[in-house]
Design a protein around this motif. Structure first.
Motif, PDB file in Angstrom:
ATOM      1  N   UNK A 195       0.966  -1.692   0.171  1.00  0.00           N
ATOM      2  CA  UNK A 195       0.094   0.323   0.149  1.00  0.00           C
ATOM      3  C   UNK A 195       0.708   1.308  -0.095  1.00  0.00           C
ATOM      4  N   UNK A 196       1.477   1.453   0.459  1.00  0.00           N
ATOM      5  CA  UNK A 196       2.633   1.913   1.189  1.00  0.00           C
ATOM      6  C   UNK A 196       2.975   2.716  -0.190  1.00  0.00           C
ATOM      7  N   UNK A 197       3.539   1.689  -1.051  1.00  0.00           N
ATOM      8  CA  UNK A 197       4.498   2.168  -2.406  1.00  0.00           C
ATOM      9  C   UNK A 197       3.625   1.985  -3.676  1.00  0.00           C
ATOM     10  N   UNK A 198       2.258   1.829  -3.521  1.00  0.00           N
ATOM     11  CA  UNK A 198       1.115   1.765  -4.915  1.00  0.00           C
ATOM     12  C   UNK A 198       0.957   2.744  -4.291  1.00  0.00           C
ATOM     13  N   UNK A 199       0.152   3.776  -3.673  1.00  0.00           N
ATOM     14  CA  UNK A 199      -0.430   5.041  -4.124  1.00  0.00           C
ATOM     15  C   UNK A 199      -1.430   5.621  -3.613  1.00  0.00           C
ATOM     16  N   UNK A 200      -2.099   6.533  -4.001  1.00  0.00           N
ATOM     17  CA  UNK A 200      -3.569   6.863  -3.326  1.00  0.00           C
ATOM     18  C   UNK A 200      -4.477   5.775  -4.120  1.00  0.00           C
ATOM     19  N   UNK A 201      -4.466   5.023  -5.041  1.00  0.00           N
ATOM     20  CA  UNK A 201      -5.515   3.902  -5.302  1.00  0.00           C
ATOM     21  C   UNK A 201      -6.491   5.381  -6.763  1.00  0.00           C
TER      22      UNK A 201
ATOM     23  N   UNK B  58       8.244   4.462 -10.261  1.00  0.00           N
ATOM     24  CA  UNK B  58       8.067   5.068 -12.254  1.00  0.00           C
ATOM     25  C   UNK B  58       8.243   6.852 -11.582  1.00  0.00           C
ATOM     26  N   UNK B  59       9.163   6.832 -10.589  1.00  0.00           N
ATOM     27  CA  UNK B  59       9.140   8.232 -10.431  1.00  0.00           C
ATOM     28  C   UNK B  59      10.421   8.753 -10.521  1.00  0.00           C
ATOM     29  N   UNK B  60      11.330   9.015 -10.676  1.00  0.00           N
ATOM     30  CA  UNK B  60      12.991   9.142 -10.463  1.00  0.00           C
ATOM     31  C   UNK B  60      13.038   9.784  -9.395  1.00  0.00           C
ATOM     32  N   UNK B  61      12.164  11.396  -9.322  1.00  0.00           N
ATOM     33  CA  UNK B  61      12.029  12.127  -7.538  1.00  0.00           C
ATOM     34  C   UNK B  61      12.027  11.119  -6.822  1.00  0.00           C
TER      35      UNK B  61
ATOM     36  N   UNK C 199       4.757   8.915   2.027  1.00  0.00           N
ATOM     37  CA  UNK C 199       3.968   9.499   0.870  1.00  0.00           C
ATOM     38  C   UNK C 199       3.175   9.881  -0.056  1.00  0.00           C
ATOM     39  N   UNK C 200       4.222   8.392  -0.210  1.00  0.00           N
ATOM     40  CA  UNK C 200       3.482   7.157  -1.612  1.00  0.00           C
ATOM     41  C   UNK C 200       4.021   7.954  -2.983  1.00  0.00           C
ATOM     42  N   UNK C 201       4.707   8.497  -3.116  1.00  0.00           N
ATOM     43  CA  UNK C 201       4.887   9.537  -4.775  1.00  0.00           C
ATOM     44  C   UNK C 201       3.804  10.299  -5.019  1.00  0.00           C
ATOM     45  N   UNK C 202       3.200  11.218  -3.748  1.00  0.00           N
ATOM     46  CA  UNK C 202       2.389  12.129  -3.725  1.00  0.00           C
ATOM     47  C   UNK C 202       1.575  12.320  -5.242  1.00  0.00           C
TER      48      UNK C 202
ATOM     49  N   UNK D  67       5.666  12.535 -12.183  1.00  0.00           N
ATOM     50  CA  UNK D  67       6.748  13.195 -11.968  1.00  0.00           C
ATOM     51  C   UNK D  67       5.821  13.176 -10.286  1.00  0.00           C
ATOM     52  N   UNK D  68       6.532  14.777 -10.016  1.00  0.00           N
ATOM     53  CA  UNK D  68       6.404  14.923  -8.056  1.00  0.00           C
ATOM     54  C   UNK D  68       6.675  16.348  -8.444  1.00  0.00           C
ATOM     55  N   UNK D  69       5.469  17.394  -7.654  1.00  0.00           N
ATOM     56  CA  UNK D  69       5.322  18.523  -7.762  1.00  0.00           C
ATOM     57  C   UNK D  69       6.570  18.510  -6.591  1.00  0.00           C
ATOM     58  N   UNK D  70       7.854  19.490  -6.774  1.00  0.00           N
ATOM     59  CA  UNK D  70       8.339  20.079  -6.078  1.00  0.00           C
ATOM     60  C   UNK D  70       8.149  20.608  -5.093  1.00  0.00           C
ATOM     61  N   UNK D  71       7.109  21.926  -5.310  1.00  0.00           N
ATOM     62  CA  UNK D  71       7.043  22.792  -3.877  1.00  0.00           C
ATOM     63  C   UNK D  71       6.530  21.520  -2.652  1.00  0.00           C
ATOM     64  N   UNK D  72       5.140  20.591  -3.402  1.00  0.00           N
ATOM     65  CA  UNK D  72       4.602  19.665  -2.875  1.00  0.00           C
ATOM     66  C   UNK D  72       5.615  18.676  -2.036  1.00  0.00           C
ATOM     67  N   UNK D  73       6.817  18.656  -2.358  1.00  0.00           N
ATOM     68  CA  UNK D  73       7.297  17.890  -2.067  1.00  0.00           C
ATOM     69  C   UNK D  73       8.155  18.331  -0.760  1.00  0.00           C
ATOM     70  N   UNK D  74       9.144  19.592  -1.165  1.00  0.00           N
ATOM     71  CA  UNK D  74       9.323  19.717   0.158  1.00  0.00           C
ATOM     72  C   UNK D  74       9.070  19.221   1.900  1.00  0.00           C
ATOM     73  N   UNK D  75       7.598  20.444   0.901  1.00  0.00           N
ATOM     74  CA  UNK D  75       6.849  21.252   2.715  1.00  0.00           C
ATOM     75  C   UNK D  75       6.700  19.038   3.359  1.00  0.00           C
TER      76      UNK D  75
END
Lengths: 453, 35
Positions: free
Chosen positions: A339-345, A396-399, A409-412, A426-434
């Motif tokens: 679950x942790x690695x596969x994201x929100x669904x 699937x997300x390099x970041x 976070x499961x990849x945002x 990809x990932x929303x960079x500002x969101x990642x930092x927060x």
């Protein structure tokens, strides 16, 4: 992978791949930073001016013991496992029913464009909602617990249909061995005793939208046609509803923007008003929006999270704490690694349904025709979109691959990634930092409260 | 231990055995009985 950091006087070491968390003294903190690339003899030479050799060898032994126990310096062994996990058949677990594409507020940051979702005003009919629930029952496999969010726009503008759909869902539970968990998200304007009583009887969770201090809330959440302060209308109702629910199974949920970078004051305002379940979250907006969070805001916001975390520890220790959604973390239980690695669904286990019955991957994609997946009459037509979301995970997300936060976070958010980078992997960079900062604070809070245990 | 206090001795790898049952946006605070 190790993530080590200092926060509020604590030296914290997170072993990313096992999930183990340790609070350590300065000596261990310094040795862990050298451990993988140095022998104990090299470490003794490197740190001889700070620590005694005897202490260093003793600390090194403790670190090695935890490494042996699989609680430090563990490897990431999950990628092949997730590959096999995503080959399993998809079941739908949850629907977000857009009961109303209409709203009685005109919030400036609304991703639904004042509730109308880039299109026409519309209310969902009972017939469309019933077909959506039938689709959920039929496509949920053997899963028993099904979630249905009543969302908008403002769902209380179509409350008769909400009541009818809840009654229909309940009527189907026994025959299909299902249990519906209904939730309601409301701006509170139309809340009255009847709606509150219904919500308390039928809704597993209620989300009450308010941004915090009156001037902040009213700046971004104005009423239409100058009907006065939305804060003044909703605050007494929200207090009443929170008390009726015994301060459980609800959130007061706000959005902070560039206009209130001191958002910790809004969180504490809500706490001081008596709310115990609080979420105040960063706005996600295009950089061209005046209220958007900017890259240069991040240090200020991180300071705010630190301030809030310290205050939360203080209040929890004094017995008058509250829950802050983004600081809630389960270090000892929580979901499995799959679950942790596969994201929100979104897009496979979770779908949004428009008032006229179209399916989208989640509420954030509604109105973007590229992501129209099907409808309540034909089911999922665009299985390619479903598969794209199903294959979207941390690997699937390099970041995300080397990010310490990936298991929490499961990849945002796929929608945020799409809105900023044009694709969901990809990932929303500002969101990642927060998010990284919030996880650091959440772990610190656990460490601080563990002192008393 | 003298220098280390363990707050969580979680070993996520162990959840690969019984995890993935699928019975589980306002993951870190989510709850999961065999697991």
């Amino acid at each position: 992978m190790i993530h080590q950091y200092k926060n509020n006087g604590y030296n914290i070491v997170l072993d990313v791949n096992s999930g183990s968390v340790h609070v350590v003294d300065d000596l261990v903190y310094d040795i862990i930073a050298l451990y993988e690339d140095h022998t104990i003899d090299e470490i003794v030479v490197e740190l001889e001016e700070k620590y005694s050799e005897r202490d260093m060898r003793e600390a090194y032994g403790e670190i090695s013991e935890l490494k042996e126990a699989g609680q430090l310096f563990t490897e990431d062994v999950y990628e092949p496992y997730i590959d096999s996990f995503k080959d399993r058949p998809t079941v739908v677990k949850a629907l977000c029913l857009h009961i109303a594409h209409d709203c009685n507020l005109a919030c400036k940051y609304c991703f639904a464009e004042e509730g109308e979702y880039h299109g026409r005003r519309a209310l969902m009919s009972y017939e469309v909602g019933k077909k959506a629930l039938d689709f959920l029952i039929a496509n949920s496999g053997s899963r028993r617990n099904l979630e249905v969010d009543f969302f908008g726009g403002e769902p209380t503008m179509n409350f008769e249909v909400v009541k009818q759909l809840v009654a229909y869902g309940r009527s189907q539970e026994e025959a299909h061995n299902k249990k519906f968990r209904f939730t309601l998200t409301t701006n509170g304007i139309l809340l009255n005793d009847e709606i509150m009583e219904f919500a308390n009887k039928e809704m597993s969770n209620v989300v009450l939208s308010i941004d915090g201090r009156k001037e902040i809330n009213d700046l971004m959440r104005p009423t239409r046609n100058d009907h006065g302060s939305s804060y003044d209308i909703i605050m007494p109702k929200f207090k009443k509803l929170a008390e009726m629910r015994n301060q459980n199974n609800y959130y007061v949920r706000g959005t902070f923007t560039h206009n209130n970078l001191d958002f910790s004051k809004d969180v504490l305002h809500l706490a001081d008003e008596g709310f115990e379940q609080i979420s105040v979250e960063p706005v996600v907006a295009q950089p061209t929006d005046s209220y958007a969070i900017r890259e240069e805001d991040i240090p200020v916001l991180c300071e705010q999270y630190d301030l809030l975390a310290k205050e939360l520890v203080k209040r929890k220790k004094a017995g008058n704490g509250f829950n802050f959604f983004h600081f809630m973390i389960d270090l000892t239980g929580g979901p499995c690694v799959a679950k942790r690695l596969s994201g929100c669904g979104s897009g496979c286990e979770y779908l949004a349904v428009t008032p006229w019955g179209d399916f989208y991957p989640c509420h954030q994609f509604v109105g973007n025709e590229e992501f129209l997946m099907g409808n309540v009459d034909e089911g999922i037509v665009r299985t390619d979109i479903r598969d794209m979301f199903k294959n979207c995970n941390v690997y699937s997300k390099e970041k995300c691959k080397n990010c310490f936060a990936k298991f929490y976070c499961s990849g945002g958010c796929a929608a945020n990634s799409y809105n900023f980078h044009g694709n969901i992997n990809d990932a929303y960079d500002v969101g990642c930092k927060l998010q990284q900062k919030r996880i650091e604070c959440a772990i610190m809070i656990k460490a601080a409260l563990a002192e008393n245990e | 231990m003298k220098h280390i206090k363990t707050i969580s001795n979680r070993v996520l790898k162990d959840t690969m055995k019984n995890g993935g049952c699928g019975e589980c946006c306002a993951v870190g605070n989510q709850s999961c009985k065999n697991n």
